[in-house]
Enzyme design. Structure first.
Site, PDB file in Angstrom:
ATOM      1  N   SER A  15       0.950  -1.300   0.002  1.00 52.34           N
ATOM      2  CA  SER A  15      -0.026   0.043   0.051  1.00 52.34           C
ATOM      3  C   SER A  15       0.885   1.225  -0.034  1.00 52.34           C
ATOM      4  CB  SER A  15      -0.990   0.101   1.210  1.00 52.34           C
ATOM      5  OG  SER A  15      -0.244   0.253   2.428  1.00 52.34           O
ATOM      6  N   ASN A  16       1.985   1.154   0.710  1.00 50.89           N
ATOM      7  CA  ASN A  16       2.965   2.363   0.615  1.00 50.89           C
ATOM      8  C   ASN A  16       3.595   2.491  -1.012  1.00 50.89           C
ATOM      9  OD1 ASN A  16       3.399   3.934   3.293  1.00 50.89           O
ATOM     10  ND2 ASN A  16       3.443   1.781   3.768  1.00 50.89           N
ATOM     11  N   MET A  93      10.730  -6.720   4.052  1.00 51.32           N
ATOM     12  CA  MET A  93      10.824  -7.522   5.215  1.00 51.32           C
ATOM     13  C   MET A  93      12.219  -8.279   5.455  1.00 51.32           C
ATOM     14  SD  MET A  93       8.690  -5.964   6.712  1.00 51.32           S
ATOM     15  CE  MET A  93       7.924  -6.533   8.035  1.00 51.32           C
ATOM     16  N   ASN A 110      13.748   4.234   4.172  1.00 44.92           N
ATOM     17  CA  ASN A 110      12.673   3.045   4.587  1.00 44.92           C
ATOM     18  C   ASN A 110      11.410   4.051   5.397  1.00 44.92           C
ATOM     19  OD1 ASN A 110      11.983   0.594   5.682  1.00 44.92           O
ATOM     20  ND2 ASN A 110      12.765   1.079   7.461  1.00 44.92           N
ATOM     21  N   HIS A 112       9.057   3.278   8.662  1.00 48.12           N
ATOM     22  CA  HIS A 112       8.909   2.534   9.718  1.00 48.12           C
ATOM     23  C   HIS A 112       7.547   2.739  10.531  1.00 48.12           C
ATOM     24  CE1 HIS A 112       9.950  -0.149  13.016  1.00 48.12           C
ATOM     25  NE2 HIS A 112       9.831   0.771  13.762  1.00 48.12           N
ATOM     26  N   ASP A 148      16.521   0.224  11.518  1.00 51.47           N
ATOM     27  CA  ASP A 148      15.572   1.121  11.949  1.00 51.47           C
ATOM     28  C   ASP A 148      16.457   2.454  12.744  1.00 51.47           C
ATOM     29  OD1 ASP A 148      13.691  -0.151  10.827  1.00 51.47           O
ATOM     30  OD2 ASP A 148      13.255  -1.222  12.934  1.00 51.47           O
TER      31      ASP A 148
HETATM   32  C1  GAR Z   1       3.897  -0.633   6.627  1.00 51.58           C
HETATM   33  O1  GAR Z   1       3.022  -0.540   7.885  1.00 51.58           O
HETATM   34  C2  GAR Z   1       5.527  -0.448   6.704  1.00 51.58           C
HETATM   35  O2  GAR Z   1       5.717   0.833   7.734  1.00 51.58           O
HETATM   36  C3  GAR Z   1       5.659  -1.572   7.551  1.00 51.58           C
HETATM   37  O3  GAR Z   1       5.175  -2.746   6.972  1.00 51.58           O
HETATM   38  C4  GAR Z   1       3.934  -2.312   6.418  1.00 51.58           C
HETATM   39  C5  GAR Z   1       3.834  -2.673   4.843  1.00 51.58           C
HETATM   40  O4  GAR Z   1       2.632  -2.191   4.344  1.00 51.58           O
HETATM   41  N1  GAR Z   1       7.153  -1.883   7.700  1.00 51.58           N
HETATM   42  C6  GAR Z   1       8.205  -2.320   8.252  1.00 51.58           C
HETATM   43  O5  GAR Z   1       7.534  -2.913   9.366  1.00 51.58           O
HETATM   44  C7  GAR Z   1       9.422  -2.481   8.243  1.00 51.58           C
HETATM   45  N2  GAR Z   1       9.944  -2.851   9.164  1.00 51.58           N
HETATM   46  P1  GAR Z   1       2.302  -2.072   2.830  1.00 51.58           P
HETATM   47  O6  GAR Z   1       3.050  -3.182   2.137  1.00 51.58           O
HETATM   48  O7  GAR Z   1       0.988  -2.017   2.590  1.00 51.58           O
HETATM   49  O8  GAR Z   1       3.076  -0.802   2.364  1.00 51.58           O
END
Ligand code: GAR
Length: 224
Positions: A15-16, A93, A110, A112, A148
Site C-alpha cells: 500500500s505504501n 521485510m 525506509n 517504519h 531502523d
Molecule cells: C507498513 O506499515 C510499513 O511501515 C511496515 O510494513 C507495512 C507494509 O505495508 N514496514 C515495516 O515494518 C518495516 N520494518 P504495505 O506493504 O501496505 O506498504
C-alpha cells in the site's frame, strides 16, 4: 531537473508502494517509479504495480538459501542495470547487509510504523499499546547498517485511543504513512534534505502545524 529514477522494494501488500506510484503521477513530482522489486513471488503488491503499468522484478530470497550476499548482488545488478537513483523500502521485510546498505548510503529510504527511535523492529503497534504511549506514528528515514536507525527525514504522529487494538492503531498509522512517504521522497528527490551529524535538515520546510496533546485537553485547560 530530471526526475529521479526510483525503485520500490516490497515484500507484501504494497500500500505504501501504491501511495508512491500515485504521487509520482503528478506532473511536478520529482521522481519516477521505474521498478517495483519483491523478494517474494506472492507479494500482493506486484499485481498492483503491474496494473499501474510499472515494471516488476521478483528476486526470491528463498532461491538463494543462506547466501544473503548472492541475493543482494542479484538485486544490486538489477538496480544498476536500470540506472536507479533512489531506493524506497516499502514493507520490505529482509534485513540488508552492510555491503548493500553502503552502496546506497544517503539514497535508500525506509518507512517504519513507529516514531523512531521508539519501537524498532516488528510488532510496533502491539508494543505501543503495551507501553501505553499516547502518541504513536510513522517515520521515514535513510537506511544505515544498523536496523531502523538512520537519519530521520520526516515523521507523522497519531493519537492512541483507549479502545485501540493493534489493528485499529495500525490503520490510523497506515493512513499517515501514505501521506508521509510521498512527502519524504519528494524532499529527497528535490535535493532539499541535507544530512549532517546523523540529522536531516530540510530546506524550506516549516516545523509543523502545532502541538498535539493526547488525551485531548479540550475543556480541561484554563481558558486563555
Ligand atoms: C507498513 O506499515 C510499513 O511501515 C511496515 O510494513 C507495512 C507494509 O505495508 N514496514 C515495516 O515494518 C518495516 N520494518 P504495505 O506493504 O501496505 O506498504
Amino acid at each position: 531537473m530530471p526526475r529521479k529514477r526510483v525503485a520500490v522494494l516490497i515484500s507484501g501488500r504494497g500500500s505504501n508502494m501504491t501511495a508512491l506510484i500515485e504521487a509520482a503521477k503528478a506532473e511536478d513530482y520529482p521522481a519516477d517509479i521505474c521498478v517495483v522489486m519483491s523478494n517474494r513471488p506472492d507479494a500482493a503488491g506486484l499485481a498492483h504495480a503491474t496494473a499501474a503499468g510499472i515494471a516488476t522484478v521478483t528476486i526470491d530470497h528463498a532461491v538463494f538459501g543462506k547466501n544473503r550476499e548472492a541475493f543482494e548482488r542479484a538485486m544490486q545488478r538489477d538496480l544498476q542495470s536500470r540506472s536507479i537513483d533512489l531506493v524506497c523500502l516499502a514493507g520490505f521485510m529482509r534485513l540488508l547487509t552492510p555491503w548493500l546498505v553502503r552502496q546506497w548510503l544517503g539514497r535508500m529510504l525506509n518507512i517504519h510504523p513507529a516514531l523512531l527511535p521508539a519501537f524498532k523492529g516488528l510488532h510496533t503497534h502491539e508494543a505501543a499499546l503495551q507501553t501505553g504511549v499516547k502518541i504513536h506514528g510513522a517515520t521515514v528515514h535513510f537506511v544505515v547498517p544498523e536496523m531502523d536507525s538512520g537519519p530521520i527525514i520526516c515523521q507523522g504522529a497519531v493519537p492512541v485511543h483507549d479502545a485501540d487494538t493493534p489493528r485499529t492503531l495500525a490503520a490510523r498509522v497506515l493512513a499517515v504513512e501514505h501521506r508521509l512517504y510521498p512527502l519524504a521522497l519528494r524532499l529527497v528527490a528535490e535535493g532539499r534534505v541535507r544530512i549532517e551529524s546523523g540529522r536531516c535538515f530540510v530546506a524550506g520546510m516549516a516545523g509543523g502545524d502545532g502541538t498535539m496533546i493526547v488525551p485531548s485537553a479540550e475543556g480541561c485547560e484554563p481558558s486563555r
